[in-house]
Design a protein around this motif. Structure first.
Motif, PDB file in Angstrom:
ATOM      1  N   SER A 450      83.782  11.884  61.470  1.00 43.76           N
ATOM      2  CA  SER A 450      83.625  12.634  62.710  1.00 43.76           C
ATOM      3  C   SER A 450      82.144  12.835  63.025  1.00 43.76           C
ATOM      4  CB  SER A 450      84.357  13.954  62.611  1.00 43.76           C
ATOM      5  OG  SER A 450      83.904  14.636  61.478  1.00 43.76           O
ATOM      6  N   ARG A 453      80.848   9.695  64.257  1.00 43.13           N
ATOM      7  CA  ARG A 453      81.279   9.520  65.633  1.00 43.13           C
ATOM      8  C   ARG A 453      80.371  10.282  66.581  1.00 43.13           C
ATOM      9  NH1 ARG A 453      87.047  11.185  65.645  1.00 43.13           N
ATOM     10  NH2 ARG A 453      87.454   9.769  63.936  1.00 43.13           N
ATOM     11  N   GLU A 457      78.148   8.823  69.441  1.00 40.63           N
ATOM     12  CA  GLU A 457      78.172   9.289  70.820  1.00 40.63           C
ATOM     13  C   GLU A 457      76.758   9.558  71.314  1.00 40.63           C
ATOM     14  OE1 GLU A 457      80.489  10.167  73.245  1.00 40.63           O
ATOM     15  OE2 GLU A 457      81.961   8.998  72.143  1.00 40.63           O
ATOM     16  N   GLU A 496      88.535   1.766  64.827  1.00 40.37           N
ATOM     17  CA  GLU A 496      88.551   3.153  65.302  1.00 40.37           C
ATOM     18  C   GLU A 496      89.956   3.577  65.671  1.00 40.37           C
ATOM     19  OE1 GLU A 496      85.731   5.255  64.494  1.00 40.37           O
ATOM     20  OE2 GLU A 496      86.811   6.084  66.167  1.00 40.37           O
ATOM     21  N   LEU A 556      89.608   7.141  72.924  1.00 38.41           N
ATOM     22  CA  LEU A 556      89.188   8.268  72.082  1.00 38.41           C
ATOM     23  C   LEU A 556      89.421   9.612  72.760  1.00 38.41           C
ATOM     24  CD1 LEU A 556      85.885   6.758  70.744  1.00 38.41           C
ATOM     25  CD2 LEU A 556      87.955   7.133  69.449  1.00 38.41           C
TER      26      LEU A 556
END
Lengths: 564, 456
Positions: A450, A453, A457, A496, A556
């Protein structure tokens, strides 16, 4: 003189009409001086010779004079110089007076008789009325008692009706209070429901007014594994059948265990009953010689019960659940119990007899002594029994010292089992530790992912920024590289997406991710540095990559990744 | 007996983890997790609103915090303090929230009991259960965590649905012969489901796990009926407490009444021991006491000493006549609890709120009567031993065991009033909850012998 006689005769004849006057006169005359021979019959006139004879004329005259003078009549004869002389006029007057007197007496007698008759009839009448009144009184008394009786019964009825009325009133009150409490409960519930209904209506109104409906959301950093580590299975007919099977298995296990418990209880109760029966038999058996009357019966019953006992024990050892054996056992116990009861009753009566008669002391003493002997015997028996039990126990405890091989063997078996069990436990512990470690790793990896991720981002954001800032189209030099990066990106996107479906797979892939950052194989997930490099080199291909990004983002979005 | 210091808590939310290692308390919108033995704060979590309900998951790894007003549920992880989970029910509202027995699903009941949403922490799957019934106890999980019984009401009829907790598969769905179902409860062995009607009708229905009706029990008609129900831990007995002040015990083989326990106002002719709490007021000294002494005296004045005295029979128990004009009157047996070894049953009759009755289940008779000076608020059995702890809203803790009875003063400052009592799962400590405070009481091993020192 002859006239005088004649006069006396006629007076007598006149006087003979009424008897008892004569008798009264007679009585009077008897009381006077002259005793005269009288006949018993009052109605017959006495003869003249009886009263007056030639001898006693003067006496008679004087007597009559006396009588007449007492009556108030003139004298019969007067005294003259020749002796007493009879006055004829006086005599006639006297006779006439006497006759008048007599008539008057008769009249009065008649009157008295009439009166007597009258009074007799009165008396009769009174007697009659008396009896009649007595009867009436009797009757009315009876009626009175009858009425009293009825009154008493009616009063009883009134009392019982009062009681009934009271009960009914109480019942009514109770029912009323029940109704009242139910009514308050209903009202309370209804008000509660109405309030809730009102709230519902308000909420509905509110929802209709604000069209903005806040939907339900579920945000989680990452999904966790199941507590037992297994994967969840699809819902198929097989799983349903499995659930049914498991349910029935639980039920059956429960029934089995209960059945076992009940069997055990039954066996124990049977044992207790048998013990009781044996005790009762032993209690009753020494009584045999002392009982005189029932000796014969006792012996018969004893033999029959002993037979029963033998039969029972043999049968019971074979089939414990046999209905017949059960019935026999219970019947024999009931029999024994009845005998014991009668025996105790007999003893009680004997004891009461002892209380009454003083010289019966010898018998109870005998009984008492017998009882004492029997009890002593029993105590001795029990002591011996306990002693033998102790000895056996000692033997049992001591025997392992002698039987070493047997004990060793037993231990060996146990040892083997113990070892196996220990090993199993160890392996289980290891597995559990592994699993825990794995799970921890998984959670760590998930969190790391996470974070990554998040970082991605951010990178993407910065890259996009750069893109927007450096808007310079380039040639097709970087096409093969673009395809490579595309495939790399798609591979990355796929890896993913895959974890979202099955957490187990996520486990592997993420662990792979975690460990693969250092390796950075091109077909698998590229590192952020690589990504940056490729993006830098092929900025004109931002559109296809951008599309991919959008594709990723849409995939997502359902997971709502947030930085923390 | 050792007492810990007093900590703050709100909403009486204080739970020990199922493995017995941690103690979680809520203070306004914060969740505090402490170690049970040292009471050190291990974790501190902050929620978005004041926490109304808090629950540990069955594996002691997660804690659920529910905020009904905002419709939010937040889940915290003990292993990973960074982990978070937030469920927002949105406009549909939230009325109750609980864990499933596997500790990975959360069941949220929406406002107006429109539906029950099953949120999964493992997958994205969400399940909905329609028409749940709003009643005293509409959901019950079996003790082994395999099955869930849910009361439903549709078309003015009551139904019970049995779900398999593994995958929320509907195992059985059957109608019940009740007028207005009030609650469902599984037996501890998970094979029998007891279903009871509302207080307007005395009716208990017993269903087997596969939905067959095993038996019906109804003691009387018309008067107010069942108030409370309790299974014995071995599933052998079902105790039913009703508004007529009696407890009826059913046996699990024939489901017929075995005996009836009555709570009479005058007790005589029993083998029971009657303990009466007697207060010893401290003697207030003369006027020449210094201020210091006054202050200390002041605190002790609130904490009057008390001890138990054994009263000889016959004994008159104080009865409070309730106002029968109001709904849910304060009559009848409202709370019952079986001891963990199945041997004792403690009951409380609301008519006589100051008295706790202890019954011996072996000989089915009254064993002890505890008469307190004020209304009993809460009682609970030790999960390991036959020991009963109770509290009456003052600063004392009362313990009963077959050996005797003792009253213990809680040495806390500032008038700590014990409102409820919870045992730790090991039976070694007690958690005492006041209005805004909590305190732990650690029992010493060998406690049973010490209890005799007050009154036997």
């Amino acid at each position: 003189m002859g006239v005088f006689m004649h006069l006396c005769r006629t007076t007598n004849q006149i006087l003979s009409k009424s008897g008892y006057r004569m008798s009264s006169l007679r009585q009077y005359s008897q009381s006077s001086v002259l005793p005269l021979p009288m006949t018993r019959n009052p109605y017959t006139m006495p003869t003249i010779s009886a009263f007056c004879t030639e001898d006693n004329v003067s006496e008679c005259i004087s007597y009559i004079n006396r009588e007449v003078s007492s009556l108030g009549f003139p004298l019969l004869c007067t005294e003259s110089n020749n002796g007493p002389e009879l006055n004829l006029v006086a005599v006639l007057n006297n006779v006439y007076n006497l006759l008048q007197l007599h008539r008057r007496c008769l009249q009065t007698v008649e009157d008295i008789e009439v009166e007597q008759v009258k009074s007799n009839s009165n008396m009769d009448y009174l007697q009659l009325s008396n009896t009649r009144l007595k009867d009436q009184l009797e009757l009315s008394k009876r009626e009175n008692t009858g009425l009293l009786e009825r009154e008493r019964q009616l009063q009883l009825k009134v009392k019982s009706l009062h009681n009934c009325l009271k009960n009914e009133k109480e019942e009514v009150q109770k029912l009323q209070s029940i109704i009242a409490s139910r009514a308050t409960q209903y009202n309370h519930d209804m008000k509660r429901k109405e309030r809730e209904f009102g709230k519902l209506k308000e909420r509905l109104n509110q929802l209709l007014i604000d069209k903005k409906d806040k939907k339900q959301t579920f945000e989680v950093l990452n999904y966790v594994g199941r507590s037992d580590g297994k994967r969840s299975l699809w819902k198929t007919g097989k799983t349903e059948a499995r659930h049914e099977g498991e349910m029935y298995k639980t039920l059956l296990n429960d029934y089995d265990s209960r059945h076992k418990d009940l069997l055990m209880e039954n066996a124990e109760l049977k044992k207790v009953l048998q013990q009781m029966k044996r005790d009762m038999v032993t209690i009753l058996s020494p009584r045999k010689p002392s009982q005189s009357g029932e000796k014969h019966d006792d012996s018969l019953e004893q033999t029959s019960s002993e037979e029963d006992e033998v039969c029972d024990s043999s049968r019971e050892s074979l089939e414990l659940s046999c209905e017949h054996a059960r019935e026999q056992l219970t019947n024999s116990i009931r029999q024994q119990w009845r005998r014991l009861k009668s025996h105790v009753e007999r003893l009680d009566s004997q004891a009461s007899l002892v209380g009454e008669r003083a010289n019966m002391n010898a018998i109870p003493k005998e009984v008492h002594e017998e009882e004492m002997d029997r009890l002593k015997l029993e105590i001795q028996q029990y002591k011996d029994f306990i002693h033998t039990q102790q000895q056996l126990l000692q033997q049992q405890l001591n025997s392992p010292c002698d039987d070493e091989t047997a004990s060793l063997l037993n231990d060996c078996y146990m040892q083997e089992e113990k070892e196996r069990l220990k090993e199993d436990w160890k392996s289980f512990e290891e597995k559990r530790k592994n699993f825990e470690a794995e799970r921890r790793n998984f959670t760590e990896a998930a969190i790391r992912l996470s974070h990554e991720r998040k970082a991605f981002e951010e990178d993407r954001a910065t890259w996009l920024k750069h893109q927007f800032l450096n808007l310079t189209p380039f040639g097709d030099q970087m096409k093969p590289q673009m395809s490579k990066s595309q495939s790399a990106l798609s591979g990355w996107a796929e890896s993913e997406v895959r974890p979202m479906s099955t957490p187990a797979k996520l486990n592997k892939s993420l662990s792979h991710t975690a460990f693969s950052t250092s390796r950075a194989s091109p077909a698998k997930t590229p590192s952020t540095a690589d990504l940056y490099r490729t993006h830098r080199l092929i900025p004109e291909k931002r559109y296809p990559t951008h599309d991919l990004d959008i594709h990723n983002r849409s995939k997502l979005q359902s997971i709502h990744i947030h930085g923390r | 007996m050792n007492f810990s210091e007093v900590f703050k808590q709100s909403n009486q939310l204080c739970r020990v983890s199922p493995d017995g290692k941690y103690l979680a308390t809520c203070v306004q919108y914060r969740l505090v997790v402490r170690d049970v033995n040292t009471l050190q704060i291990l974790h501190l979590y902050t929620c978005l609103d004041q926490i109304v309900h808090m629950e540990w998951s069955s594996d002691s790894l997660f804690i659920l915090c529910a905020m009904y007003k905002r419709g939010l549920v937040q889940v915290w992880s003990l292993e990973q303090p960074d982990w978070y989970c937030k469920i927002d029910e949105g406009s549909i509202g939230l009325v109750s929230s609980r864990w499933s027995p596997d500790g990975r699903h959360i069941l949220n009941t929406t406002e107006f009991h429109l539906r029950v949403t099953v949120w999964s922490l493992c997958t994205k799957a969400v399940s909905y259960i329609k028409y749940p019934k709003a009643c005293q106890k509409g959901i019950d999980f079996s003790r082994d965590g395999c099955y869930m019984a849910l009361a439903e009401r549709r078309d003015c009829r009551d139904y019970v649905s049995v779900f398999v907790c593994d995958d929320w598969h509907l195992l059985r769905h059957f109608e019940t012969e009740t007028q207005d179902l009030a609650g469902v409860e599984w037996s501890p062995n998970g094979c029998v489901l007891a279903v009871w009607d509302s207080c307007l009708e005395y009716k208990v229905l017993l269903y087997s796990l596969d939905g067959r009706l095993l038996s019906t029990f109804s003691a009387y008609e018309w008067s107010l009926g069942i108030k409370s129900l309790a299974w014995s831990p071995s599933s052998q007995f079902l105790a039913i407490g009703s508004y007529d002040g009696k407890v009826r015990i059913l046996n699990h083989i024939t489901w017929k009444k075995v005996t009836e326990f009555d709570h009479p106002a005058s007790i005589n002719n029993t083998k029971a021991v009657v303990y009466k709490e007697v207060e010893r007021k401290p003697v207030v000294g003369s006027a020449d006491l210094s201020i210091q002494q006054h202050i200390t005296m002041g605190s002790t004045l609130f904490n009057t000493q008390s001890k138990y005295e054994i009263c000889p029979l016959p004994v008159q128990v104080p009865v409070v006549k309730p106002d029968l004009d109001r709904a849910n009157p304060k009559v009848g047996v409202s709370s019952m609890a079986f001891s963990s070894d199945n041997r004792y049953l403690a009951t409380k009759n609301d008519n006589m709120a100051c008295v706790v009755w202890v019954w011996d289940m072996q000989r089915l008779g009254l064993l002890a009567v505890l008469e307190q000076t004020s209304a009993v608020r809460c009682f609970q059995w030790d999960p390991r031993r036959p020991r009963l702890a109770l509290c009456t809203g003052n600063a004392k803790l009362y313990l009963w065991s077959p050996a005797g009875c003792v009253s213990v003063q809680v040495p806390a400052e500032g008038g700590f009033q014990v409102q409820s009592v919870t045992w730790h799962c090991s039976g070694d400590s007690l958690i005492l909850l006041g209005k805004e405070q909590l305190c732990l009481c650690y029992m010493e091993v060998g406690e049973e012998e010490e209890e005799d020192d007050d009154v036997k």
